[in-house]
Scaffold this motif. Structure first.
Motif, mmCIF file in Angstrom:
data_model
loop_
_atom_site.group_PDB
_atom_site.id
_atom_site.type_symbol
_atom_site.label_atom_id
_atom_site.label_comp_id
_atom_site.label_asym_id
_atom_site.label_seq_id
_atom_site.Cartn_x
_atom_site.Cartn_y
_atom_site.Cartn_z
ATOM 1 N N ALA A 159 0.133 10.697 -2.530
ATOM 2 C CA ALA A 159 1.117 10.259 -1.547
ATOM 3 C C ALA A 159 2.190 9.435 -2.252
ATOM 4 O O ALA A 159 1.962 8.280 -2.627
ATOM 5 N N ARG A 160 3.341 10.030 -2.417
ATOM 6 C CA ARG A 160 4.459 9.351 -3.078
ATOM 7 C C ARG A 160 5.241 8.589 -2.025
ATOM 8 O O ARG A 160 5.776 9.176 -1.081
ATOM 9 N N VAL A 161 5.284 7.279 -2.188
ATOM 10 C CA VAL A 161 5.841 6.412 -1.149
ATOM 11 C C VAL A 161 7.014 5.599 -1.678
ATOM 12 O O VAL A 161 7.195 5.436 -2.887
ATOM 13 N N LEU A 162 7.791 5.075 -0.741
ATOM 14 C CA LEU A 162 8.890 4.190 -1.097
ATOM 15 C C LEU A 162 8.350 2.914 -1.734
ATOM 16 O O LEU A 162 7.216 2.504 -1.472
ATOM 17 N N ASN A 163 9.158 2.285 -2.524
ATOM 18 C CA ASN A 163 8.744 1.042 -3.174
ATOM 19 C C ASN A 163 8.945 -0.144 -2.226
ATOM 20 O O ASN A 163 9.760 -1.022 -2.455
ATOM 21 N N GLY A 164 8.197 -0.120 -1.146
ATOM 22 C CA GLY A 164 8.238 -1.219 -0.192
ATOM 23 C C GLY A 164 6.933 -1.979 -0.218
ATOM 24 O O GLY A 164 5.984 -1.600 -0.908
ATOM 25 N N PRO A 165 6.848 -3.059 0.550
ATOM 26 C CA PRO A 165 5.636 -3.880 0.539
ATOM 27 C C PRO A 165 4.469 -3.174 1.223
ATOM 28 O O PRO A 165 4.666 -2.348 2.118
ATOM 29 N N PRO A 166 3.242 -3.492 0.808
ATOM 30 C CA PRO A 166 2.070 -2.975 1.518
ATOM 31 C C PRO A 166 1.920 -3.672 2.865
ATOM 32 O O PRO A 166 2.684 -4.588 3.189
ATOM 33 N N SER A 167 0.940 -3.258 3.629
ATOM 34 C CA SER A 167 0.672 -3.870 4.929
ATOM 35 C C SER A 167 0.270 -5.332 4.745
ATOM 36 O O SER A 167 -0.326 -5.704 3.737
ATOM 37 N N LYS A 168 0.606 -6.154 5.733
ATOM 38 C CA LYS A 168 0.241 -7.568 5.682
ATOM 39 C C LYS A 168 -1.160 -7.758 6.251
ATOM 40 O O LYS A 168 -1.474 -7.272 7.335
#
Length: 198
Positions: free
Chosen positions: A163-172
């Motif tokens: 799963a190639r994902v955006l470079n955003g934060p993980p879930s809090k």
């Protein structure tokens, strides 16, 4: 260059609307947060801490020891690259009840966000295929989520989802870092499931 539009925080909830149907082994950091946030760090989740590179092999051992249960290993690209040979071991052992999901943001989030190998040339899907894993799928957009969910649910494994994902934060999420306690919770939850099977 592939167009990546997938937010990692949407991935696990979309793939596992009923997470209690699986047993989860996660890598550290972001993948652990994504799973723990969705499941409430329930008794069917064992999230790693300080054991980088161990998620796939731990999940493999668990899956082989309990073939009547479905295991999901959720790891990150940096962690998987640290123990990439584990994919060959998964393929050789062939656990039909194991799926490996690599959440790949192309960065090393725990050490400052440096670019990882997959942000350049490394193709983890090809590496999984080369290792001999019979079912491999790559996704990079929300529009592929239903197909990916069906892929995880379809037939016997082992399978690998990149799963190639955006470079955003993980879930809090606030995790329980008492790993002895978490191990016992997972063990007790597993024993309860096992008694239902028997």
């Amino acid at each position: 260059m592939i167009d990546i539009t997938l937010d990692r925080r949407d991935l696990i909830p979309a793939l596992f609307p009923k997470p209690n149907e699986y047993l989860f082994i996660t890598g550290l950091a972001g993948p652990a947060k994504d799973v723990c946030a969705h499941t409430g760090e329930s008794e069917n989740v064992f999230a790693m801490g300080g054991a980088m590179g161990s998620a796939v092999t731990t999940a493999l051992g668990a899956a082989l020891s309990a073939p009547d249960h479905r295991f999901i290993c959720v790891t990150g690209d940096g962690e998987l690259m640290m123990a990439i040979g584990s994919l060959a071991t998964v393929a050789s052992m062939g656990p039909t009840n194991l799926s490996v999901i690599c959440i790949d943001n192309g960065r090393h989030g725990e050490t400052g966000g440096q670019w990882g190998h997959t942000s350049r040339y490394t193709d983890l899907g090809m590496m999984a295929e080369g290792a001999g894993i019979p079912k491999v799928m790559t996704i990079s957009s929300a529009g592929q989520m239903n197909e990916a969910k069906a892929f995880i649910e379809s037939g016997e494994g082992p399978r690998f989802l990149w799963a190639r994902v955006l470079n955003g934060p993980p879930s809090k999420v606030t995790r329980n870092w008492d790993l002895i306690q978490r191990r016992q919770i997972f063990k007790s939850g597993f024993e309860a499931r096992q008694s239902q099977v028997e």
